[in-house]
Design an enzyme around this catalytic site. Sequence first.
Site, PDB file in Angstrom:
ATOM      1  N   HIS A 214     129.817  66.778  52.789  1.00 34.38           N
ATOM      2  CA  HIS A 214     128.656  66.222  52.085  1.00 34.38           C
ATOM      3  C   HIS A 214     127.671  65.518  52.994  1.00 34.38           C
ATOM      4  O   HIS A 214     126.771  64.828  52.497  1.00 34.38           O
ATOM      5  CB  HIS A 214     129.094  65.217  51.021  1.00 34.38           C
ATOM      6  CG  HIS A 214     129.874  65.803  49.894  1.00 34.38           C
ATOM      7  ND1 HIS A 214     129.299  66.187  48.705  1.00 34.38           N
ATOM      8  CD2 HIS A 214     131.191  66.073  49.782  1.00 34.38           C
ATOM      9  CE1 HIS A 214     130.233  66.654  47.899  1.00 34.38           C
ATOM     10  NE2 HIS A 214     131.395  66.595  48.523  1.00 34.38           N
TER      11      HIS A 214
ATOM     12  N   ARG B  47     120.420  55.521  46.461  1.00 36.32           N
ATOM     13  CA  ARG B  47     120.813  54.485  47.406  1.00 36.32           C
ATOM     14  C   ARG B  47     119.651  54.167  48.340  1.00 36.32           C
ATOM     15  O   ARG B  47     118.826  55.029  48.630  1.00 36.32           O
ATOM     16  CB  ARG B  47     122.038  54.959  48.220  1.00 36.32           C
ATOM     17  CG  ARG B  47     123.317  54.982  47.428  1.00 36.32           C
ATOM     18  CD  ARG B  47     123.683  53.635  46.870  1.00 36.32           C
ATOM     19  NE  ARG B  47     124.180  52.751  47.910  1.00 36.32           N
ATOM     20  CZ  ARG B  47     125.454  52.382  48.033  1.00 36.32           C
ATOM     21  NH1 ARG B  47     126.356  52.798  47.162  1.00 36.32           N
ATOM     22  NH2 ARG B  47     125.836  51.586  48.997  1.00 36.32           N
TER      23      ARG B  47
ATOM     24  N   LYS C  92     116.325  58.105  53.523  1.00 32.68           N
ATOM     25  CA  LYS C  92     115.715  58.460  52.237  1.00 32.68           C
ATOM     26  C   LYS C  92     114.267  57.963  52.157  1.00 32.68           C
ATOM     27  O   LYS C  92     113.513  58.345  51.295  1.00 32.68           O
ATOM     28  CB  LYS C  92     116.544  57.899  51.086  1.00 32.68           C
ATOM     29  CG  LYS C  92     117.974  58.490  51.035  1.00 32.68           C
ATOM     30  CD  LYS C  92     118.801  57.876  49.921  1.00 32.68           C
ATOM     31  CE  LYS C  92     120.265  58.265  49.942  1.00 32.68           C
ATOM     32  NZ  LYS C  92     120.533  59.589  49.335  1.00 32.68           N
TER      33      LYS C  92
ATOM     34  N   THR D  15     121.128  65.025  44.135  1.00 32.98           N
ATOM     35  CA  THR D  15     121.390  65.488  42.772  1.00 32.98           C
ATOM     36  C   THR D  15     120.447  64.769  41.808  1.00 32.98           C
ATOM     37  O   THR D  15     120.151  65.286  40.742  1.00 32.98           O
ATOM     38  CB  THR D  15     122.857  65.235  42.355  1.00 32.98           C
ATOM     39  OG1 THR D  15     123.229  63.925  42.784  1.00 32.98           O
ATOM     40  CG2 THR D  15     123.786  66.259  42.971  1.00 32.98           C
TER      41      THR D  15
ATOM     42  N   LYS E  18     118.232  65.948  38.373  1.00 32.12           N
ATOM     43  CA  LYS E  18     118.163  65.246  37.084  1.00 32.12           C
ATOM     44  C   LYS E  18     116.716  65.000  36.680  1.00 32.12           C
ATOM     45  O   LYS E  18     116.344  65.165  35.521  1.00 32.12           O
ATOM     46  CB  LYS E  18     118.924  63.910  37.167  1.00 32.12           C
ATOM     47  CG  LYS E  18     120.428  64.109  37.312  1.00 32.12           C
ATOM     48  CD  LYS E  18     121.144  62.847  37.800  1.00 32.12           C
ATOM     49  CE  LYS E  18     122.489  63.210  38.402  1.00 32.12           C
ATOM     50  NZ  LYS E  18     123.067  62.145  39.217  1.00 32.12           N
TER      51      LYS E  18
HETATM   52  N1  CR6 Z   1     125.504  60.322  49.792  1.00 30.73           N
HETATM   53  C1  CR6 Z   1     124.817  63.298  50.169  1.00 30.73           C
HETATM   54  O1  CR6 Z   1     124.151  62.415  51.008  1.00 30.73           O
HETATM   55  C2  CR6 Z   1     124.682  64.750  48.138  1.00 30.73           C
HETATM   56  C3  CR6 Z   1     125.956  64.083  47.647  1.00 30.73           C
HETATM   57  C4  CR6 Z   1     126.797  65.024  46.815  1.00 30.73           C
HETATM   58  C5  CR6 Z   1     126.125  62.700  49.670  1.00 30.73           C
HETATM   59  C6  CR6 Z   1     123.923  63.790  49.028  1.00 30.73           C
HETATM   60  O2  CR6 Z   1     122.801  64.471  49.566  1.00 30.73           O
HETATM   61  O3  CR6 Z   1     123.907  65.148  47.044  1.00 30.73           O
HETATM   62  O4  CR6 Z   1     126.751  63.604  48.746  1.00 30.73           O
HETATM   63  N2  CR6 Z   1     126.990  62.534  50.813  1.00 30.73           N
HETATM   64  O5  CR6 Z   1     127.031  66.222  47.487  1.00 30.73           O
HETATM   65  C7  CR6 Z   1     128.074  61.708  50.911  1.00 30.73           C
HETATM   66  O6  CR6 Z   1     128.412  60.943  50.029  1.00 30.73           O
HETATM   67  C8  CR6 Z   1     128.869  61.754  52.161  1.00 30.73           C
HETATM   68  C9  CR6 Z   1     125.885  61.328  49.045  1.00 30.73           C
HETATM   69  O7  CR6 Z   1     126.015  61.148  47.873  1.00 30.73           O
END
Ligand code: CR6
Length: 832
Positions: free
Chosen positions: A374, A566, A571, A673, A677
Amino acid sequence: ANNTVKTAASSQTQGHNPRRGVGTAAMNRAILDHLHFTMARLPALASRNDWYMALSHAVRDRMLDDWLASLHHFRNKELKVVSYLSAEFLLGPHLGNNLINTGMWDAARDAVESLGLTLEDLLRQEEEPGLGNGGLGRLAACYLDSLATLRIPSIGYGIRYEFGIFDQLIRDGWQVETADKWLKFGNPWEICRSEIAYEVKMGGHTEYHHDADGRLAIAWLPVKVIKGVAYDTPIAGYRSRITGLLRLWKSEAVESFNFQAFNAGEYYHAVDEKVVSESITKVLYPNDEPGVGKLLRLAQQYFFVSCSLQDMIRVHLLRSPRLEEFDQTFAVQMNDTHPSLAVAELMRLLVDEHGLGWDAAWKVTRSTMAYTNHTLLPEALEKWPLQLFANLLPRHLEIVYEINRRFLDEVSQAYPGDQARLARMSLIEETGGKFVRMANLASVGSHAINGVAHLHTELLKETVLADFYQMTPGKFCNVTNGVTPRRWVLLSNPGLARLISESIGEEWVTAPEKLRKLERFASDPSFLSAWRWVKDANKRALAATILERTGVTVDPESLFDIQVKRIHEYKRQHLNLLHILTLYHRIKRDPGAQIPPRTFIFGGKAAPGYFMAKLIIKLINSVAEVVNTDPEVAGRLKVVFFPDFNVTNGQLIYPAADLSEQISTSGKEASGTGNMKFSLNGALTIGTLDGANVEIREEVGEENFFLFGLNATEVQALKKSGYHPGRFYEEDGELREAIDAVRSGLFSHGDAGLFQPLVDHLLYDDEYLALADYRSYLECQERVSTAFRQRELWSVKSVLNVARMGKFSSDRSIREYCEKIWKVPIRPPFPH
Ligand code: CR6
């Protein structure tokens, strides 16, 4: 677990099936019964929480019928069970979602009203289980919804944190963290399974000896043994009559009291062990991109992985005594590297505890496990200091060494003499301190490795896991993330859901490609005005909550420009701020400037130890204070920091957005994600070519997406050629003006030093290229403003966004996992 008492009822395979009534009268009765028998309350004295608990228990009862039938699948040899291992499940409140998925919403609402209450009030009472940080944990929750909806036998395994992600307060513009006591009023959704419990060893050392048959036997003599107890939560599939299982482990002492100490009169020492054991599952680590970790976190990871695998082996042995066939019972998905100890632990259980030979154990381990990556951020790739690993898991370190020895043999055969490659691929990092590399362990121990968006998977193959890709390209695949349309449209945006269903029928809920049928309504003026009416109502609802929580009045007619996620430099919330500052200066220079009114809404938590992220929150609030009260702005710009962004708040925020900010540095956001949404709720996106934005833009059409900024290749090239953010500052007057204002003390009551670290970071480092993308972002925002003036055309784009978002349903993602990775057949949809 095998001590089932034989009764007449237990010989019936389906057992007792009381099938409770789901009509209003039956629900009314059930709520009153639970108030009486479960909560021990008289209606006249019941608190809102008592009623919430009573209703939830009534709903849970009705889910259990389907659940018990579903659990039966685990014994059916023909069906492979998907086991989703995740350190985080960010579920969000259960009640509303369960009412929707089981089809009991109307009956519950009417029953509650007949008791003189409102369903809305009771829904608000639920404290959401915040057992995750952000995207990764929420993804796991969406996947559970889809697994149950698609009727795939599955178990989500995780940790029952006593304290989830902290609650965020804003005090004087700063983030303040408070403990999330989500269990304080009880949790009606979980069922404690005291009898499903496993022992987990930790620490100590290993000893070798020969057993009676002369075979080498390995004994791990731990210093500590902890017990993991299962807490089960039912997960309702959407009208599928299937209830999925989430099994979370709580740590306990094997014995609550150390009686020796107790007898000696050392009462406090006697409970020490209990306290230490229970601390393992006390609290979720509030980092969404963890760096080098802490002993307790490694213990958490091992603890839940060990309990889960022991549980799976128990289930498998109910089907077959042959552990060589374990991969036919389970497909195990590791959600990032947090559960990657599963590779070593399954080997240990198979070899040490169940007597399999190494080769047989390795074969079955590899064909069972799969790994999802991820993140590409190097600082987020988990690695454990070798000594810390050795101290906690001495036996696992031996196993890791053995896996590594055999693996590196294969590497040197494939690439003779390539020492650098061996060093890179080794499970042990040896440059500058020794570490166990968890991504390498997960990759070697899995038959499949996937990224979470097309671009991310490609970059994974080119960068972080390039060596692994070159050696075993066939293991790699992409599964782009998805979100569940049940929670994220049906539940959170009922107005939109109703309008869609009235126009094209209800099939889109489980077959979102049918949303395409909305395209032809995009030219229907009465549909467009209904569409706008829904959005406006959602904006008014959000505006009311903003006023209540922050005291800021915002105009629902203005463009709602929202960035919730976050807080992280990659970001680029600060890039968003630079745009706001520029608009502010334009108004100050020319108070009559034609700037269409905008409300900028931010939300998101910063990791408590991430100084720069916390400073960004402070800056947002400081800018808000000045801009919101400046008479010359005259309400044209409003800036709001919405405190405590979580699932509950997200359900209010996504439906109210006009514009979705997805402005990460290209190549840094694995998928995102929230982007899905927003767009699924009719917001248009302003974004870079990053993560799933790329695919969203492909789907919705480039004319319905606001693209700006460098792409991932250009980002890499700029960095390589030497990036000097100061040049952008010098050459762009408006950018200079914005940054100078921050460092002048204008937003910090004259305290010029307050934001200095942020300004310095931008001018002299700017790792995430905010300044390089500033001008392109600004120009793009002007296109947004122009487009928003043509409301009808904007609505057309909004409809087309929703119509074309079908791909991003988590049902599609789960189908892809089934086909590409788990080899689990998709069953035909359940006839509703
Ligand atoms: N922080 C990614 O940064 C992704 C989600 C779920 C993340 C984000 O871009 O949509 O995972 N990565 O795949 C990690 O948590 C390591 C996130 O939520």
